[in-house]
Scaffold this motif. Structure first.
Motif, mmCIF file in Angstrom:
data_model
loop_
_atom_site.group_PDB
_atom_site.id
_atom_site.type_symbol
_atom_site.label_atom_id
_atom_site.label_comp_id
_atom_site.label_asym_id
_atom_site.label_seq_id
_atom_site.Cartn_x
_atom_site.Cartn_y
_atom_site.Cartn_z
ATOM 1 N N ASN A 1 37.472 39.135 45.078
ATOM 2 C CA ASN A 1 36.027 39.029 44.890
ATOM 3 C C ASN A 1 35.752 38.284 43.592
ATOM 4 O OD1 ASN A 1 33.269 39.380 45.072
ATOM 5 N ND2 ASN A 1 33.310 41.440 44.195
ATOM 6 N N LYS A 2 35.496 36.990 43.702
ATOM 7 C CA LYS A 2 35.352 36.138 42.519
ATOM 8 C C LYS A 2 33.889 36.091 42.070
ATOM 9 C CE LYS A 2 39.306 33.398 43.954
ATOM 10 N NZ LYS A 2 39.571 34.297 45.108
ATOM 11 N N VAL A 3 33.486 37.121 41.323
ATOM 12 C CA VAL A 3 32.124 37.159 40.804
ATOM 13 C C VAL A 3 31.984 36.131 39.685
ATOM 14 C CG1 VAL A 3 31.807 39.566 41.442
ATOM 15 C CG2 VAL A 3 32.708 39.011 39.186
ATOM 16 N N LYS A 4 30.785 35.645 39.490
ATOM 17 C CA LYS A 4 30.561 34.585 38.494
ATOM 18 C C LYS A 4 30.386 35.129 37.080
ATOM 19 C CE LYS A 4 28.556 31.235 41.711
ATOM 20 N NZ LYS A 4 27.369 30.397 42.029
ATOM 21 N N SER A 5 30.058 36.418 36.981
ATOM 22 C CA SER A 5 29.859 36.986 35.648
ATOM 23 C C SER A 5 30.270 38.452 35.642
ATOM 24 C CB SER A 5 28.406 36.851 35.197
ATOM 25 O OG SER A 5 27.556 37.636 36.013
ATOM 26 N N TYR A 6 30.568 38.929 34.463
ATOM 27 C CA TYR A 6 30.900 40.342 34.267
ATOM 28 C C TYR A 6 30.308 40.761 32.931
ATOM 29 C CZ TYR A 6 33.535 44.530 33.075
ATOM 30 O OH TYR A 6 33.878 45.804 32.693
ATOM 31 N N ASN A 7 29.355 41.700 32.970
ATOM 32 C CA ASN A 7 28.723 42.194 31.743
ATOM 33 C C ASN A 7 28.207 41.044 30.877
ATOM 34 O OD1 ASN A 7 27.863 44.497 30.473
ATOM 35 N ND2 ASN A 7 29.906 45.273 30.050
ATOM 36 N N ASN A 8 27.543 40.102 31.510
ATOM 37 C CA ASN A 8 26.956 38.913 30.873
ATOM 38 C C ASN A 8 27.974 37.854 30.479
ATOM 39 O OD1 ASN A 8 24.405 40.013 31.121
ATOM 40 N ND2 ASN A 8 24.329 40.790 29.025
ATOM 41 N N ALA A 9 29.262 38.110 30.700
ATOM 42 C CA ALA A 9 30.276 37.091 30.400
ATOM 43 C C ALA A 9 30.439 36.172 31.597
ATOM 44 C CB ALA A 9 31.611 37.746 30.075
ATOM 45 N N LYS A 10 30.511 34.869 31.344
ATOM 46 C CA LYS A 10 30.748 33.887 32.397
ATOM 47 C C LYS A 10 32.238 33.855 32.731
ATOM 48 C CE LYS A 10 30.062 28.957 33.428
ATOM 49 N NZ LYS A 10 29.584 27.660 32.871
ATOM 50 N N LEU A 11 32.558 33.910 34.028
ATOM 51 C CA LEU A 11 33.953 33.912 34.468
ATOM 52 C C LEU A 11 34.299 32.570 35.111
ATOM 53 C CD1 LEU A 11 34.237 37.494 36.044
ATOM 54 C CD2 LEU A 11 34.422 36.794 33.640
ATOM 55 N N ILE A 12 35.364 31.948 34.635
ATOM 56 C CA ILE A 12 35.847 30.668 35.159
ATOM 57 C C ILE A 12 37.210 30.908 35.817
ATOM 58 C CG2 ILE A 12 36.516 28.298 34.619
ATOM 59 C CD1 ILE A 12 33.598 28.777 34.070
ATOM 60 N N TYR A 13 37.322 30.572 37.116
ATOM 61 C CA TYR A 13 38.571 30.809 37.846
ATOM 62 C C TYR A 13 39.375 29.520 37.964
ATOM 63 C CZ TYR A 13 36.278 35.159 39.157
ATOM 64 O OH TYR A 13 35.638 36.371 39.123
ATOM 65 N N LEU A 14 40.654 29.611 37.620
ATOM 66 C CA LEU A 14 41.553 28.468 37.718
ATOM 67 C C LEU A 14 42.582 28.701 38.823
ATOM 68 C CD1 LEU A 14 42.304 27.767 33.934
ATOM 69 C CD2 LEU A 14 40.568 26.711 35.379
ATOM 70 N N PRO A 15 42.941 27.649 39.567
ATOM 71 C CA PRO A 15 43.901 27.796 40.676
ATOM 72 C C PRO A 15 45.347 27.790 40.187
ATOM 73 C CG PRO A 15 43.141 25.531 40.559
ATOM 74 C CD PRO A 15 42.383 26.280 39.490
ATOM 75 N N LEU A 16 45.629 28.655 39.218
ATOM 76 C CA LEU A 16 46.965 28.746 38.628
ATOM 77 C C LEU A 16 47.270 30.205 38.302
ATOM 78 C CD1 LEU A 16 46.586 25.840 36.062
ATOM 79 C CD2 LEU A 16 48.257 25.826 37.919
ATOM 80 N N ASN A 17 48.563 30.533 38.255
ATOM 81 C CA ASN A 17 48.962 31.855 37.793
ATOM 82 C C ASN A 17 48.912 31.889 36.273
ATOM 83 O OD1 ASN A 17 49.598 33.285 40.240
ATOM 84 N ND2 ASN A 17 51.335 31.905 40.480
#
Length: 358
Positions: free
Chosen positions: A50-66
């Motif tokens: 579940n790739k949410v865009k934010s958590y507790n007002n923090a912006k989350l950036i997902y990268l296609p890497l381990n």
């Protein structure tokens, strides 16, 4: 537009935290400081369904890497490059991508804060080339970061002695650990004994698993050890050798935190065999729970526990300690460790120390 300082957190699997000390640190920095700073946290897309865009007002950036292993070098490097467009301060956790820091210093005015972790290059799990690379990256991080964070006085002394540079000592929080009553269904499922020592960790040589198992095989004390036994030939060999002993419970990883906390909270002794690194998150959690602890005799563990416990260097040491333990003495050790943890290892205190650097 917000006038709050923009902080990027780089080098973790991501938040919400599912794994590891740095992930827990990132999670609690956001929890404690999200009203004061605008956070961007870099996450591995492979660890979140579940790739949410934010958590507790923090912006989350997902990268296609381990985020771990060899790919962590590219993962951290890309995170650093991307963060230059969105952040004023870069908090880099670990040194895998430290070779990027001099270029950031040359081409931008971003503030670089690096937590160099616990001398990762000393860990036995790395090969010769990996160790050389990590030590090189550590030297770059120390030389070119605006601020270097260490989590233990032993690491601080290492930085001063080897690089002649001051560092900022900030440990980890422990007050997220909570006591759980050991439920009958858990006792039945894992066939747990009435009294037992306990250890949970990665099954790696520097955690002294073999030393601990060999010692308990020679005494009548029970021990429950939880770890990733099947992830390496080393773990498989130990599991095969020591499973037949009636007083040794070798359990595979338990991902249900509630059940894991039940088993941990109700042990009579917590055995901490870690010999590498700085302030270990699992150790400060055990302290906060008030567990009596016997730890491997290295300065990192003594600094973490304010020298309030028993320490062993070999099988004979550990066996002697186990054979002379008294319940009342153990109880007092647990109380002293909990008191120290409550004063020194709270997330509000740790977050406040980080905020001064931001």
């Amino acid at each position: 537009m917000s006038s709050k300082e923009r902080v990027a957190i780089i080098g973790t699997v991501g938040i919400p935290a599912k794994y590891g000390g740095f992930e827990t640190l990132a999670n609690y920095l956001v929890d404690e400081l999200h009203t004061r700073f605008n956070f961007t946290v870099y996450c591995s897309k492979y660890n979140y369904d579940n790739k949410v865009k934010s958590y507790n007002n923090a912006k989350l950036i997902y990268l296609p890497l381990n985020a771990n292993g060899k790919s962590s070098i590219v993962y951290d490097a890309i995170s650093i490059l991307h963060s230059l467009f969105y952040s004023d301060t870069l908090l880099i956790l670990g040194v895998s991508g430290a070779f990027m820091i001099p270029f950031v210093r040359i081409f931008s005015n971003k503030k670089i804060i690096t937590n160099i972790d616990g001398l990762e290059w000393k860990r036995n799990k790395w090969g010769r080339l990996a160790k050389k690379y990590l030590k090189w990256q550590e030297s770059i991080a120390v030389k070119y970061s605006h601020n270097v964070i260490v989590d233990n006085q032993g690491i601080r002394e290492h930085v001063k002695l080897n690089y002649n540079k001051k560092s900022t000592l900030i440990t980890y929080g422990s007050n997220h650990a909570f006591f759980e009553i050991l439920m009958p269904e858990t006792i039945i499922k894992y066939e747990l004994p009435k009294e037992y020592a306990f250890k949970v960790c990665r099954i790696e040589p520097e955690n002294n698993i073999e030393l601990i198992l060999a010692t308990f095989s020679k005494c009548n004390k029970n021990i429950v050890i939880i770890g990733n036994w099947n992830s390496s030939r080393y773990g498989e060999k130990l599991k095969l050798k020591y499973s037949p002993f009636d007083n040794i419970w070798i359990l595979d990883p338990i991902y249900d935190q509630k059940i894991l906390n039940q088993i941990r909270s109700n042990c009579t002794i917590y055995i901490h065999g870690h010999s590498a690194g700085g302030t270990n998150p699992s150790l400060v959690e055990a302290m906060y729970l008030g567990l009596p602890i016997i730890a491997f005799n290295v300065n990192y563990n003594k600094f973490t526990m304010n020298n309030l416990s028993y320490y062993f260097s070999n099988e004979d040491d550990l066996l002697k300690i186990l054979n002379k333990l008294e319940k009342e003495k153990l109880k007092l050790i647990g109380i002293d460790l909990k008191t120290f943890a409550e004063s020194n290892y709270t997330w509000s205190k740790i977050a406040n120390e980080y905020s001064k650097l931001f």
